[in-house]
Scaffold this motif. Structure first.
Motif, PDB file in Angstrom:
ATOM      1  N   GLN A   1       0.875  -1.180   0.000  1.00 23.35           N
ATOM      2  CA  GLN A   1       0.000   0.000   0.000  1.00 23.35           C
ATOM      3  C   GLN A   1       0.905   1.220   0.000  1.00 23.35           C
ATOM      4  O   GLN A   1       1.196   1.809   1.038  1.00 23.35           O
TER       5      GLN A   1
ATOM      6  N   ALA B   1       1.129   4.024   4.850  1.00 23.01           N
ATOM      7  CA  ALA B   1       1.747   3.021   3.974  1.00 23.01           C
ATOM      8  C   ALA B   1       1.754   1.651   4.640  1.00 23.01           C
ATOM      9  O   ALA B   1       1.828   1.537   5.863  1.00 23.01           O
ATOM     10  N   ARG B   2       1.668   0.600   3.827  1.00 24.80           N
ATOM     11  CA  ARG B   2       1.842  -0.781   4.263  1.00 24.80           C
ATOM     12  C   ARG B   2       2.824  -1.427   3.295  1.00 24.80           C
ATOM     13  O   ARG B   2       2.483  -1.718   2.158  1.00 24.80           O
TER      14      ARG B   2
ATOM     15  N   THR C   1      -0.620  -2.905  -7.889  1.00 22.94           N
ATOM     16  CA  THR C   1      -0.342  -2.369  -6.568  1.00 22.94           C
ATOM     17  C   THR C   1      -1.614  -2.248  -5.746  1.00 22.94           C
ATOM     18  O   THR C   1      -2.724  -2.357  -6.264  1.00 22.94           O
ATOM     19  N   ARG C   2      -1.466  -2.032  -4.474  1.00 19.72           N
ATOM     20  CA  ARG C   2      -2.604  -1.948  -3.571  1.00 19.72           C
ATOM     21  C   ARG C   2      -3.181  -0.543  -3.569  1.00 19.72           C
ATOM     22  O   ARG C   2      -2.463   0.441  -3.628  1.00 19.72           O
ATOM     23  N   VAL C   3      -4.493  -0.459  -3.498  1.00 22.43           N
ATOM     24  CA  VAL C   3      -5.187   0.826  -3.392  1.00 22.43           C
ATOM     25  C   VAL C   3      -5.396   1.126  -1.915  1.00 22.43           C
ATOM     26  O   VAL C   3      -5.715   0.246  -1.121  1.00 22.43           O
ATOM     27  N   THR C   4      -5.238   2.386  -1.557  1.00 19.16           N
ATOM     28  CA  THR C   4      -5.328   2.779  -0.157  1.00 19.16           C
ATOM     29  C   THR C   4      -6.774   3.004   0.270  1.00 19.16           C
ATOM     30  O   THR C   4      -7.533   3.671  -0.425  1.00 19.16           O
TER      31      THR C   4
ATOM     32  N   ARG D   1      -9.892   8.200  -0.523  1.00 14.27           N
ATOM     33  CA  ARG D   1      -9.105   7.451  -1.499  1.00 14.27           C
ATOM     34  C   ARG D   1     -10.046   6.582  -2.335  1.00 14.27           C
ATOM     35  O   ARG D   1     -10.446   6.937  -3.414  1.00 14.27           O
TER      36      ARG D   1
ATOM     37  N   GLY E   1      -8.064  -2.711   1.584  1.00 12.94           N
ATOM     38  CA  GLY E   1      -6.863  -3.299   2.157  1.00 12.94           C
ATOM     39  C   GLY E   1      -6.840  -4.799   1.905  1.00 12.94           C
ATOM     40  O   GLY E   1      -7.875  -5.462   1.929  1.00 12.94           O
ATOM     41  N   THR E   2      -5.669  -5.344   1.654  1.00  9.94           N
ATOM     42  CA  THR E   2      -5.571  -6.755   1.290  1.00  9.94           C
ATOM     43  C   THR E   2      -5.020  -7.592   2.437  1.00  9.94           C
ATOM     44  O   THR E   2      -4.445  -7.080   3.390  1.00  9.94           O
TER      45      THR E   2
ATOM     46  N   GLN F   1      -2.142 -12.127  -2.668  1.00  6.35           N
ATOM     47  CA  GLN F   1      -2.908 -11.288  -1.763  1.00  6.35           C
ATOM     48  C   GLN F   1      -4.396 -11.541  -1.987  1.00  6.35           C
ATOM     49  O   GLN F   1      -4.827 -11.823  -3.107  1.00  6.35           O
TER      50      GLN F   1
END
Length: 747
Positions: free
Chosen positions: A15, A69-70, A98-101, A134, A380-381, A411
Motif C-alpha cells: 500500500q 503506507a503498508r 499495486t494496492r489501493v489505499t 481514497r 486493504g488486502t 494477496q
C-alpha cells in the motif's frame, strides 16, 4: 554488484500509492545524499538510487514509511543509475498490480487547519497525503487526480503550489482543494438550496429535533440529536427500524462525557479507518438509541464536515446509514432527494461525487474483531498463508452479509460489506461491485468459488459467470469456508496440518443436505470431516423460523420432552399447525443451527419470542442479559456418537425457571454450557494428535461472551480467532477463495 552497476533498482510493493510515499522517498534521499529517481507504476513504487548511503536508504524504506503506507516487500538489485540530484518522476502507465489505499480519517494537522484561522478555516474538504478520501473517489488506476471524482475541480495556484512541492505534506495529494477551487457544502429543503452559512443552519435544524440527511465519504447518513429521545424515535419510525442499534458520532471530548472507553477502545476509535467501535455503557443516552443493548456503537468524526458539525453541536449525534432498512446506502445527490425525502427534513449536500458506496466499518476492541468490514478497511488486502501459488480466483460469499473476494499475486482482497442479497437494490450493488472490483484491479480469475447452496443468488451469479467464461466452478460447503477463513487470517500454512474448527452460526447447507449451524469440523484447506454437531431439530416455516424465535423454542422443548412447558409459554401461538408441519416435514428441514438454539433460549426467557425486528436481535439481547450476570455453573449437554444434545440443558433450564432463578443467570449458564461442550470435543481432537489447533468461526462468535468463555475453556491449546476478517458471513468469500486455490493446486 554486477560489473559497471553503480546503484540499485529498488521495487517497493504494498500500500504505497496515495500515501505520500514518493515525497517520503525524496526527503529520505536528500537526507542521505542519494541521487536517482522515484515513480509510481502498476506494481507499486520504483526507485533508482546511488550513493554512499544507498544500503541505509534501502533499509529505511520500510522502517520509516509514512503512516498510511503498508510495505509488503522491498526488492533491490544492482543497476546502472545516471543523472544528478534526486527527482520524482511521472507515474507509469495504467495497471492494477499495486494496492489501493483505503479512505483515511482527517489527520490532526488538517483538523487544526479547519479549526484555525488560515485559508482552509471551516473548509469541509481539507486533506493531505496523510488523510482523506481514497477508495470512495477512485475511478481508475494509477491513483492520480484525473482518475478520481476530484477531476472536475481545477486546482487554484495556491493548491497547485502545494501539490507540486515535494517538501509539502500535500505533495500529490490527489483530493487537495480549498474554498477557492474545491467542492462546496450547502443545506437544502424540498430541493432548494438555502442561502447563508450551512453549518449554522444544520445546527439549528438538529437542535429543533429535525432529521438531516448528511452526505459523507462513502454515502449519506441520517442524523439527529442523540440526546433527544423524540428525535431518535422519529428517525426510527421514518426509517422503519424499530429496534436495531443506531450508530453514534461525537468528538473525543463529548464521547468521554458519556462513556469511558478503554485504551484499546481509544486506539481503535483513533485509527485511520475510524470505524464504529462497540463500547460498554449507555452514557445516559435514551434507551431508544439501542434498546436492550449495553454496548453502543461510537465513532469519531472522520471528515472535516463531520468535525465541524460535531464541534458546533457539542453533543452526540445519531449517524446511521442513509437508506431504508435492508437497502444499500444512498450515495448520489439526486438519489438522496428521491429516496431519503421521506426520512429527512433537510439535506446537507456537497458536490464531490462518491465513486462507490461504503458503509462504516463496525469493530470491537476487546476481544478484538471486525464485525463489518467496509469504509477505512477496504480495499486493504490480506496476505495468503505460506504454500499457496499466486493464482487468480474470485469468490462470491453467501446470501447474508454479502462480500466478494479476489485473489491475485499472493494477496486476497476481501471486498466491502454489501448486505442481504434478497433485497433487490443490494443485489444491484453486488453486481456493480463485482464489475467494479474486476475492472479496478484488472482481475482475470482462473476459477470461481461459490457456496454449496444452489439457490443463493451469489451462487447462481458465480455459476453463470463460470459457464459464460468456461471457468472451473468450485462449490464450497458453508462451514468449511468459515473454517478456512479463520485459518487463512491466522496464516495457517497450506501444509500446516488439520485444525479442529468450532463453527457456530445461523445456517448453511450441509454436505448431507440438511441445514447445519452448530459444527465441530476436523479439516484443512483441502477438505474436512464433520466430527460433532448440535443434535438437529426441525426448522418450521423456513425464513419464519429465523424471524420468530418461539418456533425454535417449541421444537427444542418438544425434542426434550418438555412440550407442556411450550404449551404454557406460547399458548397464544398456532402450536398445532407448527407441530403438524414438523411431523409431516412440510417446510421443516432438520437443522443443527446454534443461532436458532440461541433464539430458542431467548424466547423461553421472554426475549422477543413473537418476532425479531432485525437479524440477531434475540441473541444479542440474550448476550447482554448473560454478560450482566455473575459467573455460574454451566448447563450440561449430552454427547453421543458426535451429536451434542441440548436435552440435558433444557431440563436444567426448566428446573431453574421453576425455582425462580434470575434470567441473567440462566442466560449465563447457557452460554457457558454451549462453550464447554464444543471446547471439550475440540480439545479431544487436539490432545489426540488429530488437530494442531482450534479455530473459532461463524456469526455466533461475534458474541463476545461466548468467545471469551470458549477460549477460556480451551486454555493451553493453540486457538485461532477472527480479528481482521468478520467471523460472520462477511468473511465467507475469503475462505471460499482459499479452498478454491487448494483444490486448483491439488488437481
Amino acid at each position: 554488484m554486477r560489473e559497471g552497476a553503480n546503484g540499485r533498482r529498488i521495487r517497493v510493493r504494498g500500500q504505497v500509492q496515495g500515501v505520500g510515499f514518493r515525497p517520503f522517498v525524496w526527503q529520505l534521499a536528500r537526507r542521505l545524499g542519494i541521487e536517482g529517481t522515484v515513480s509510481n507504476d502498476a506494481e507499486g513504487v520504483l526507485i533508482l538510487a546511488r550513493g554512499a548511503e544507498v544500503a541505509a536508504f534501502e533499509a529505511a524504506l520500510a522502517a520509516e514509511a509514512p503512516p498510511l503506507a503498508r510495505v509488503d516487500a522491498v526488492e533491490g538489485a544492482p543497476a546502472e543509475v545516471t543523472g544528478a540530484g534526486f527527482d520524482i518522476i511521472a507515474s507509469g502507465g495504467p495497471g492494477a498490480e499495486t494496492r489501493v489505499t483505503p479512505d483515511a480519517a482527517t489527520c490532526a494537522d488538517c483538523v487544526a487547519e479547519v479549526q484555525g484561522a488560515g485559508r482552509r478555516a471551516g473548509y469541509a474538504f481539507t486533506n493531505c497525503t496523510n488523510c482523506g478520501p481514497r477508495f470512495t473517489i477512485l475511478t481508475g488506476l494509477p491513483y492520480d487526480r484525473a482518475q478520481t471524482t476530484m477531476a472536475p475541480f481545477e486546482m487554484c495556484a495556491a493548491c497547485r503550489a502545494e501539490y507540486e512541492d515535494p517538501a509539502d505534506r500535500r505533495f500529490h495529494a490527489q483530493p487537495v482543494a480549498c474554498p477557492d477551487c474545491g467542492p462546496r457544502v450547502w443545506l437544502e429543503r424540498d430541493g432548494v438550496e438555502l442561502p447563508g452559512a450551512w453549518l449554522g443552519q444544520a445546527v439549528e435544524a438538529l437542535t429543533r429535533g429535525e432529521i438531516l440527511a448528511v452526505k459523507g465519504l462513502g454515502g449519506f447518513h441520517l442524523c439527529c440529536d442523540a440526546t433527544r429521545s423524540e428525535a431518535v424515535a422519529l428517525l426510527r419510525s421514518r426509517k422503519r427500524r424499530p429496534g436495531k442499534p443506531l450508530a453514534l458520532m461525537a468528538d473525543a471530548a463529548v464521547l468521554a462525557r458519556h462513556v469511558a472507553p478503554t485504551e484499546a477502545d481509544w486506539a481503535l476509535l483513533r485509527d485511520a479507518a475510524a470505524p464504529i467501535v462497540l463500547i460498554a455503557g449507555r452514557g445516559g443516552l435514551p434507551e431508544v438509541v439501542a434498546p436492550g443493548q449495553e454496548r453502543l456503537g461510537w465513532m469519531l468524526p472522520y471528515t472535516p464536515l463531520h468535525h465541524l458539525l460535531c464541534a458546533a453541536m457539542d453533543r452526540p449525534l445519531v449517524m446511521t446509514s442513509g437508506n431504508l432498512s435492508g437497502a444499500p446506502q444512498v450515495i448520489g445527490n439526486g438519489e438522496a432527494r428521491d429516496k431519503l425525502s421521506g426520512f429527512a427534513d433537510a439535506f446537507l449536500m456537497h458536490d464531490r461525487d462518491i465513486a462507490r458506496r461504503l458503509d462504516d466499518s463496525v469493530e470491537r476492541a476487546d476481544p478484538p474483531m471486525v464485525l463489518r468490514r467496509a469504509r477505512g478497511r477496504v480495499p486493504g488486502t490480506l496476505p495468503l498463508p505460506k504454500g499457496f501459488a499466486p493464482r487468480q480466483v474470485v469468490a462470491y460469499g453467501g446470501q447474508m452479509k454479502a462480500a466478494i473476494c479476489l485473489v491475485k499475486n499472493g494477496q486476497a482482497l476481501l471486498g466491502h460489506h454489501l448486505g442481504e442479497l434478497d433485497e433487490a437494490l443490494t443485489w444491484e450493488a453486488f453486481v456493480q461491485a463485482d464489475r467494479d472490483y474486476a475492472r479496478l484491479f484488472d482481475h482475470a480469475p482462473e476459477a470461481v468459488a461459490v457456496d454449496l447452496h444452489p439457490d443463493f443468488r451469489a451462487t447462481r451469479h458465480g455459476r453463470n459467470r463460470a459457464e459464460a467464461q468456461a471457468l472451473p466452478l468450485i462449490e464450497v460447503q458453508h462451514h468449511h469456508a468459515h473454517l478456512a477463513a479463520c485459518m487463512g487470517e491466522n496464516l495457517w500454512p497450506r501444509q500446516g496440518g488439520k485444525v479442529a474448527g468450532i463453527v457456530l452460526d445461523g445456517l448453511g447447507l450441509g454436505s448431507d443436505g440438511t441445514v447445519w449451524g452448530g459444527e465441530l469440523l476436523l479439516g484443512d484447506y483441502d477438505g474436512f470431516e464433520r466430527r460433532g454437531w448440535l443434535a438437529p431439530v426441525r426448522l418450521v416455516g423456513g425464513d419464519l423460523a429465523q424471524k420468530e424465535p418461539w418456533r425454535n423454542a417449541v421444537m427444542q422443548l418438544d425434542a426434550a420432552g418438555l412440550g407442556d412447558l411450550a404449551d404454557r409459554l406460547f399458548a397464544d401461538q398456532p402450536l398445532g399447525m407448527l407441530r403438524m408441519a414438523a411431523a409431516r416435514g412440510l417446510n421443516a428441514p432438520l437443522s443443527s443451527s446454534a443461532g436458532r438454539l440461541f433464539d430458542a433460549v431467548a424466547a423461553v426467557l421472554g426475549i422477543c419470542p413473537g418476532g425479531q425486528s432485525y437479524e440477531g436481535e434475540a441473541a444479542m439481547r440474550l448476550e447482554t442479559l448473560a454478560a450482566g450476570a455473575e459467573d455460574a455453573d454451566a448447563y450440561p449437554f449430552g454427547t453421543a456418537d458426535g451429536a451434542l444434545s441440548p436435552v440435558p440443558m433444557w431440563q436444567a433450564l426448566t428446573r431453574d425457571l421453576a425455582a425462580g432463578t434470575e434470567a441473567g443467570v440462566i442466560a449465563r449458564r447457557f452460554h457457558a454450557g454451549l462453550a464447554q461442550v464444543f471446547a471439550g470435543a475440540a480439545r479431544g481432537l487436539v490432545e489426540s494428535g488429530q488437530a494442531g489447533a482450534v479455530a473459532l468461526s461463524g456469526g455466533c462468535f461475534q458474541n463476545a461472551l461466548l468467545l471469551r468463555l470458549t477460549t477460556t475453556a480451551l486454555e493451553g491449546l493453540p486457538v485461532l480467532t477472527h480479528r481482521t476478517t468478520p467471523a460472520n458471513d462477511g468473511g465467507l468469500a475469503f475462505g471460499q477463495a482459499l479452498v478454491a486455490l487448494a483444490r486448483l493446486e491439488s488437481d
